[in-house]
Design an enzyme around this catalytic site. Structure first.
Site, PDB file in Angstrom:
ATOM      1  N   ASP A 163       0.861  -1.180   0.000  1.00 43.07           N
ATOM      2  CA  ASP A 163       0.000   0.000   0.000  1.00 43.07           C
ATOM      3  C   ASP A 163       0.894   1.225   0.000  1.00 43.07           C
ATOM      4  OD1 ASP A 163      -2.465  -1.361   0.090  1.00 43.07           O
ATOM      5  OD2 ASP A 163      -2.419  -1.493   2.275  1.00 43.07           O
ATOM      6  N   ASP A 189      -7.051  -1.550  -4.564  1.00 49.51           N
ATOM      7  CA  ASP A 189      -8.115  -1.177  -3.637  1.00 49.51           C
ATOM      8  C   ASP A 189      -9.083  -0.188  -4.283  1.00 49.51           C
ATOM      9  OD1 ASP A 189      -6.851  -2.742  -1.694  1.00 49.51           O
ATOM     10  OD2 ASP A 189      -5.771  -1.033  -0.850  1.00 49.51           O
TER      11      ASP A 189
END
EC number: 3.4.23.36
Length: 177
Positions: free
Chosen positions: A114, A128
């Protein structure tokens, strides 16, 4: 749908590889001032890091969701909008599954990369965004009454039409007498 999914998964992996090569771990780097910062971290859990201690279960659940999306798409979806939405969900899921299967520390235990950070929001990635965007689109389509298979609605209405028209004919004939 598959083309959308593959393109999204590839973009996701390219951006994750870039983030790993160019960003320091856990040190926010301004990108768009305070609005968007780039912060590299590794997430072994699901959304918001929940379930970090059960990464293999999370991975298997994601694989099951991908299979479910594929089955639903093949059996039911005939709408371009649903194809787009499911392509985004599928591509995002595949991008994160790739990380869980092929990144360190080991298969089914891999951490998702991330690196995108908004104020007051957990750090996320391109995959995401695809999953969330696709899910929002599915909800919006449902709220606007758009069917996954528009021909099924038309077929159902067409099947009802002869019965109504037969009833109307009978009533009209009785009135003519």
């Amino acid at each position: 749908m598959v083309v959308i999914a593959v393109v999204l998964a590839v973009i996701d992996q390219i951006t994750k590889n870039w983030a790993e090569a160019n960003l320091p771990l856990l040190e926010p780097q301004p990108f768009l001032g305070e609005v968007l910062q780039l912060t590299l971290l590794y997430n072994t859990g699901a959304a918001w890091g929940m379930g970090a201690e059960i990464t293999p279960v999370v991975t298997c659940l994601q694989i099951a969701i991908v299979i479910g999306v594929l089955v639903f798409a093949v059996k039911v979806v005939r709408s371009g909008w649903y194809t787009l939405a499911l392509g985004l969900i599928l591509g995002g899921a595949l991008g994160n599954i790739h990380d869980r299967l092929l990144r360190d520390p080991s298969p089914f235990h891999g951490a998702v990369v991330d690196f995108l950070e908004l104020p007051n929001w957990p750090v996320f990635n391109v995959a995401d965004m695809g999953v969330v965007g696709g899910a929002v689109l599915v909800v919006a389509l449902g709220l606007f009454g758009i069917a996954a298979d528009p021909s099924a609605d038309a077929g159902g209405a067409a099947a009802d039409a002869p019965a109504e028209s037969e009833e109307t004919t009978r009533t009209t004939s009785e009135e003519d007498r």
